[in-house]
Design an enzyme around this catalytic site. Structure first.
Site, PDB file in Angstrom:
ATOM      1  N   ASP A 157       0.650  -1.213  -0.267  1.00  0.00           N
ATOM      2  CA  ASP A 157       0.177   0.085   0.084  1.00  0.00           C
ATOM      3  C   ASP A 157       0.984   1.341   0.325  1.00  0.00           C
ATOM      4  OD1 ASP A 157      -2.343  -1.630   0.197  1.00  0.00           O
ATOM      5  OD2 ASP A 157      -2.362  -1.183   2.250  1.00  0.00           O
ATOM      6  N   ALA A 158       0.484   2.425  -0.521  1.00  0.00           N
ATOM      7  CA  ALA A 158       1.017   3.754  -0.679  1.00  0.00           C
ATOM      8  C   ALA A 158       1.903   4.016   0.179  1.00  0.00           C
ATOM      9  CB  ALA A 158      -0.067   4.720  -1.287  1.00  0.00           C
TER      10      ALA A 158
END
Length: 346
Positions: free
Chosen positions: A155-156
């Site tokens: 995930d970012a």
């Protein structure tokens, strides 16, 4: 003499810039009184309405020489001019130099420590400035490998280790290892409450129909199997709230898997902006754990079989400064031998 319709416009040189070809339409009776965006959708059905609306918003569409809004009502004989714009993903595979923390690199693979805040792969809203763009600048030959060699994602706002394949053969080998669940991926998380000392969460995950940004444990036909092993490393109590440092190992790799599974057990990750059911409201000073602004999750350990040599390799990287500072402030003591919580052969 009327202006040509879309069908009358000749194709430009295939090598020309799309923005250099202007399209012109004369409003006929069937579009008189219609909104501009609706008329464009009918005149240019090969393009999505959202893309056409963006062109209007960007000033790439004019009526009688003037820029107008998408709700502009057309009049018989109006002249619509459209300057086609490059697709938003045109820069997706553009090399962009950036500092990459590379732990290992050879002619087959590289292992990178991704910082929090860096998007891995281009997508809507993030067509540039991604890890993929940085990888293409670092190793231009990755342009010949699907997804620039990326075989799994973070995930970012999750930091940590990722492996990237530098050849198609290496990518195929690594994807097979992921499918066989033989790639070891260990994460450290700080969660609310105290989970069971250790266990396995075996619960399928699907997209939450109430919120497209969320996933949840689901038994719908579209949900995918998901398994997460976990073990509590340490527990502390701060301002009357119990918090735990938990190590997790993925046996599958679903989107948001650890975040979803821990919330499902009633232990959302500290700082998670999406999954924080039951998380106390933000309070205290700006340096308190409640002010941590991303999910407290780091991919600390990675192990796999090298696709070229067949040798089993592993790498460890401790949490970045923001998460390390949080863990220190909460009183978590560093492990003498990081990553051994699951046992030497786990």
């Amino acid at each position: 003499m009327t202006e040509p319709t879309l069908q009358d416009v000749e194709d430009a040189d295939a090598d020309a810039d799309a923005g250099e070809l202007a399209l012109r339409f004369s409003v006929e009776a069937r579009h008189a009184g219609a909104r501009l965006d609706k008329a464009l959708a009918e005149l240019m059905p090969e393009l999505s309405r959202s893309r056409l609306q963006q062109w209007v918003a960007d000033g790439a569409v004019s009526v009688n020489g003037a820029q107008v809004r998408q709700r502009h009502q057309l009049v018989l004989g109006d002249l619509i001019e459209v300057a086609p714009q490059p697709a938003p993903d045109a820069a997706a595979y553009t090399a962009e130099p950036m500092d990459l923390a590379i732990l290992h690199e050879d002619d087959q693979v590289l292992v990178v420590d991704k910082p929090a805040g860096l998007v891995v792969h281009p997508a809507a809203g993030h067509w540039s400035g991604t890890l993929l763009n940085g990888l293409l600048a670092h190793a231009p030959q990755l342009a010949d490998v699907p997804r620039a060699g990326i075989v799994h994602r973070l995930d970012a706002d999750t930091s940590g280790l990722m492996v990237v394949a530098k050849t198609l053969a290496a990518q195929t080998h690594l994807v097979r290892q992921l499918q066989e669940r033989s790639v070891m991926r260990e994460y450290w998380a700080v969660v609310l409450g105290v989970p069971a000392p250790a266990g396995t969460i075996d619960a399928p995950i699907g997209r939450d129909p109430r919120n497209p940004l969320r996933f949840h444990v689901s038994h719908a036909a579209s949900a995918k199997p998901a398994r997460t092993r976990f073990a509590v490393v340490q527990t502390r109590q701060v301002d009357g709230v119990r918090l735990s440092w938990v190590a997790c190992r993925l046996e599958t790799g679903r989107t948001h898997q650890i975040r979803v599974h821990m919330e499902h057990r009633g232990h959302p990750l500290v700082g998670d902006p999406v999954y924080r059911r039951g998380l106390p409201g933000r309070a205290g000073g700006p340096d308190g754990w409640r002010a941590f602004r991303r999910q407290a999750l780091h991919a600390c350990r990675l192990g796999l079989v090298h696709p070229g040599t067949g040798v089993t390799l592993s790498w460890f990287r401790g949490p970045p400064p923001d998460l390390a500072g949080l863990m220190s402030a909460l009183g978590f003591a560093p492990l003498d031998q990081p990553g051994t919580v699951f046992g030497a052969d786990a």
